[in-house]
Motif scaffolding. Structure first.
Motif, PDB file in Angstrom:
ATOM      1  N   UNK B  22       0.890  -1.221   0.168  1.00 51.57           N
ATOM      2  CA  UNK B  22       0.038   0.005  -0.028  1.00 51.57           C
ATOM      3  C   UNK B  22       0.821   1.259  -0.150  1.00 51.57           C
ATOM      4  N   UNK B  23       0.764   1.796  -1.189  1.00 48.34           N
ATOM      5  CA  UNK B  23       1.892   3.093  -1.353  1.00 48.34           C
ATOM      6  C   UNK B  23       1.038   4.352  -0.556  1.00 48.34           C
ATOM      7  N   UNK B  24      -0.150   4.540  -0.938  1.00 45.69           N
ATOM      8  CA  UNK B  24      -0.820   5.736  -0.786  1.00 45.69           C
ATOM      9  C   UNK B  24      -2.189   5.314  -0.107  1.00 45.69           C
ATOM     10  N   UNK B  46       5.748   8.674  -2.134  1.00 43.06           N
ATOM     11  CA  UNK B  46       4.770   8.036  -3.165  1.00 43.06           C
ATOM     12  C   UNK B  46       4.243   9.546  -3.911  1.00 43.06           C
ATOM     13  N   UNK B  47       5.262  10.524  -3.975  1.00 44.56           N
ATOM     14  CA  UNK B  47       4.786  11.491  -4.684  1.00 44.56           C
ATOM     15  C   UNK B  47       4.775  11.110  -6.055  1.00 44.56           C
ATOM     16  N   UNK B  48       5.463  10.601  -6.685  1.00 47.81           N
ATOM     17  CA  UNK B  48       5.424  10.134  -8.245  1.00 47.81           C
ATOM     18  C   UNK B  48       4.157   9.369  -8.367  1.00 47.81           C
ATOM     19  N   UNK B  49       3.713   8.398  -7.426  1.00 53.59           N
ATOM     20  CA  UNK B  49       2.581   7.774  -7.547  1.00 53.59           C
ATOM     21  C   UNK B  49       1.499   8.598  -7.763  1.00 53.59           C
ATOM     22  N   UNK B 215       5.972   7.004   3.708  1.00 52.38           N
ATOM     23  CA  UNK B 215       4.965   5.771   3.195  1.00 52.38           C
ATOM     24  C   UNK B 215       5.452   4.582   4.411  1.00 52.38           C
ATOM     25  N   UNK B 216       5.042   3.424   4.013  1.00 56.45           N
ATOM     26  CA  UNK B 216       4.072   3.169   3.348  1.00 56.45           C
ATOM     27  C   UNK B 216       2.785   3.700   3.873  1.00 56.45           C
ATOM     28  N   UNK B 217       1.535   3.486   2.949  1.00 49.85           N
ATOM     29  CA  UNK B 217       0.401   4.092   3.073  1.00 49.85           C
ATOM     30  C   UNK B 217       0.525   5.746   3.502  1.00 49.85           C
ATOM     31  N   UNK B 218       1.272   6.112   2.737  1.00 49.11           N
ATOM     32  CA  UNK B 218       1.395   7.725   2.758  1.00 49.11           C
ATOM     33  C   UNK B 218       0.262   8.681   2.419  1.00 49.11           C
ATOM     34  N   UNK B 219       0.026   9.623   3.175  1.00 53.23           N
ATOM     35  CA  UNK B 219      -1.010  10.567   2.803  1.00 53.23           C
ATOM     36  C   UNK B 219      -0.563  11.877   3.022  1.00 53.23           C
ATOM     37  N   UNK B 220      -1.462  12.773   2.816  1.00 53.36           N
ATOM     38  CA  UNK B 220      -1.216  14.257   2.893  1.00 53.36           C
ATOM     39  C   UNK B 220      -0.917  14.852   4.464  1.00 53.36           C
TER      40      UNK B 220
END
Ligand SMILES: Nc1ncnc2c1ncn2[C@@H]1O[C@H](COP(=O)(O)OP(=O)(O)O)[C@@H](O)[C@H]1O
Ligand SMILES: [Mg+2]
Lengths: 346, 294
Positions: B22-24, B46-49, B215-220
């Motif tokens: 889970x990247x985002x 995860x910016x590029x994602x 990450x993982x599971x990055x968010x704002x």
């Protein structure tokens, strides 16, 4: 003025590099009066050194040859081979003179006939002399290029398809790996039988022996092009593909405008290896298929067993090597021309 | 128009050998028309994602991208991308690299003369008119990136997406390009999402800086409004207290709140934290493996 001469020189050098004559660049630089001392050293290194090696090789060859006695006399040294080459050239010229004279005679005769009776039917019969050494060379070149073009026409599209589709690539990889190392000597009997069975025509466009050799060349030389093309297409920078997706090129345009140009350097690397293999394989194929050409020439001389045969065969060996070298140089130049990392010269 | 671009509850899972990754996790962001957004965060967060999902190059596993009220999930020229390593076609000249996009996008809408004019106009915007007929191998890295920007601008995108466009350039060239970008932005007022790992770049260029958690599971993590007047001048701003305040906030977020556990933070919380501590790896095109047959 100075800068114009410079730019002329740079252009000359660039084209020479492209054409595989980079070893001549110091001569050009010297002629333009650039750094005479350095250029002289460079000439000694790049021209003098190989020249010395060639001379040493010739010396070794002639002493070694003198030691070897065969049933056809001494093994030919460089001098004997040179003489054989000259005699082949004279034979060729003599044959051409005969041919010209032959046609001239017919034309004269026809002209006379027509003068006597303008409605007379005139014919020109073709010359039927034995093919000369030079003819054999051209036949060989024609055969190898036919086989090579067949191979390219099959291998490039198939390679592109394999590069685009990992599934297809996985599917055919084992087949390619197994077929790749097969010798032309193994293919030829099969090709011969198939061509005899399939290619039946009253007035064939190509002699069967020609087709046999060409198809054998195709079977042996298509693999490097196939593998390199597939590899080149599969390894295209992902961002380039993504640019194509962003501007919404359709699949076919994507292949034509991105996949193929991006993998041209890899394709040409493959083509160059293929042509090299094709030329190597051709001689064996011609020998066996009795296709007129250098291979058959070698075989015939071997069967003849005259006192000149060995020298002629040796001359053929040198010719084959030299033509192979020229073909490789031409392909290398093409390869450099399509390379993308065009080195900056200015 | 408040919600020009809506990144709505976007989550992304990549299938990997060790199960899904889970990247985002539920990335939510609303962007106004004409807004300049910077996306900043540690390398690999995860910016590029996010950018690739907006571009339509990746499909989000959850959530949606809504542009002008319509969901988008395919790549298209309305979301032009500028990639980090220029991604110009090496076999085409500068002019042709822009032309290939213009021809494709304005097929049947612009005449031949108009296409030529439009290509030249966009290359002029990025100050590349002097090198129209050069090949990418013959121009510098900064110039290549300029051409990449011109190609993207020429698509008349609704949103311009830039993934660390200046990351591979030296500091001086980067500054030149940032100035050019501000000039262009003043003229065209594009909606831009820019990924960067350069704090100064983010503060200088943006209306809002969106800071992503690790990450993982990055968010704002946080969103920072930059209320500096435009046009902005890097020399003037260098001494401005507001500018330095913004800078400090971003640095605090990156190096204190989201400090990477595996990176020892010796100067934690200090003003002089290294801005570019984690230089993003410069992507290289894959080496062409040549196979020698026989
Ligand atoms: N195609 C993929 N398959 C599996 N994992 C991926 C893929 N693309 C990215 N990732 C992972 O997702 C995370 C975020 O990557 P990315 O968006 O490239 O980070 P950033 O651009 O912030 O440096 C990283 O941990 C990366 O390893
Ligand atoms: Mg990235």
């Amino acid at each position: 003025m100075q800068s114009q001469a410079q730019s002329f020189m740079h252009h000359t050098i660039r084209y020479m590099n492209l054409a595989g004559f980079s070893w001549l660049t110091p001569v050009v630089r010297l002629a333009m009066g650039e750094n005479p001392r350095e250029q002289a050293q460079e000439i000694a290194r790049r021209i003098g050194l190989p020249l010395a090696a060639i001379l040493m090789f010739l010396a070794f060859w002639s002493t070694a040859a003198a030691q070897i006695d065969t049933s056809l006399g001494k093994f030919p040294g460089p001098a004997a081979v040179y003489a054989a080459g000259q005699s082949l050239w004279q034979d060729h010229q003599a044959s051409r003179e005969k041919e010209t004279a032959f046609y001239q005679r017919q034309e004269d005769r026809n002209a006379k006939k027509l003068a006597a009776n303008p409605d007379a039917e005139v014919k020109i019969r073709p010359f039927t002399g034995a093919p000369t050494y030079v003819d054999q060379i051209f036949t060989s070149l024609k055969t190898v290029f036919t086989g090579f073009i067949f191979a390219s026409v099959i291998a490039i599209p198939l390679g592109v398809a394999c590069g685009l589709s990992p599934l297809l690539n996985t599917a055919i990889a084992p087949i390619v790996q197994v077929l790749k190392p097969v010798s032309p000597l193994a293919w030829l009997p099969l090709v011969t039988m198939v061509v005899s069975a399939v290619y039946v025509s009253e007035d064939p466009l190509f002699p069967k022996s020609f087709l046999n050799s060409a198809i054998t060349v195709t079977l042996c030389c298509m693999w490097p092009t196939l593998i390199n093309t597939a590899m080149g297409v599969a390894n295209i920078d992902k961002d380039l593909i993504n640019v194509g997706r962003v501007i919404q090129l359709n699949w076919f345009t994507q292949v034509r405008k991105i996949a193929v140009p991006a993998s041209l350097p890899a394709i040409f690397t493959g083509l160059r290896i293929s042509l090299g293999i094709g030329w190597m394989v051709l001689i064996a194929a011609e020998m066996l298929a009795q296709n007129p050409g250098l291979g058959k020439f070698v075989w015939d001389e071997f069967q003849n067993g005259s006192s000149e045969s060995l020298a002629r065969i040796m001359f053929a060996v040198v010719t084959i090597g030299f033509i192979g070298f020229v073909l490789d140089t031409v392909m290398l130049s093409l390869q450099k021309m399509v390379a993308h990392d065009g080195e900056q010269q200015h | 128009m408040a919600n020009y671009l809506d990144i709505s509850h976007v989550s992304m899972e990549f299938p990997t050998k060790n199960g899904p990754f889970k990247a985002l996790d539920k990335v939510n962001l609303k962007i106004e028309r004409g807004e300049f957004i910077s996306l900043i965060g540690h390398s690999g967060c995860g910016k590029s994602t996010v950018l690739n999902i907006v571009a339509g190059l990746h499909q989000a596993t959850e959530g949606a991208i809504i542009l002008e009220g319509k969901e988008v999930n395919q790549p298209g020229p309305d979301r032009a991308v500028v990639f980090q390593n220029h991604s110009l076609f090496p076999w085409l000249t500068v002019y042709e690299n822009v032309e290939i996009a213009v021809k494709q996008i304005f097929k049947g809408k612009k005449s031949r003369a108009e296409i030529k004019q439009w290509v030249e106009h966009n290359l002029q915007l990025v100050h590349m008119s002097h090198a129209l007929h050069k090949y990418p191998a013959e121009i510098s890295g900064g110039m290549k990136q300029r051409v990449g920007i011109a190609r993207a601008l020429a698509m008349e995108p609704k949103v311009l997406l830039m993934d660390e466009p200046f990351g591979a350039l030296d500091a001086l060239t980067r500054a030149h390009l940032q100035d050019s970008l501000m000039e262009i932005q003043a003229e065209l007022n594009n909606t831009v999402i820019l990924i960067t790992h350069d704090v100064d770049e983010a503060v200088l260029l943006s209306d809002r800086i969106v800071m992503m958690s690790n990450g993982p599971a990055a968010t704002i993590g946080e969103v920072l409004h930059i209320d500096l007047p435009r046009p902005r001048d890097r020399l003037v701003l260098a001494d401005s207290p507001e500018y330095n305040h913004y800078r400090a906030e971003v640095l605090t977020f990156l190096h204190q709140k989201q400090a990477k556990p595996d990176v020892p933070m010796t100067n934690k919380g200090q003003q002089s934290a290294p801005e570019n501590a984690q230089g993003a790896p410069v992507k290289k095109p894959p080496e062409l493996k040549q196979v020698v047959g026989g």
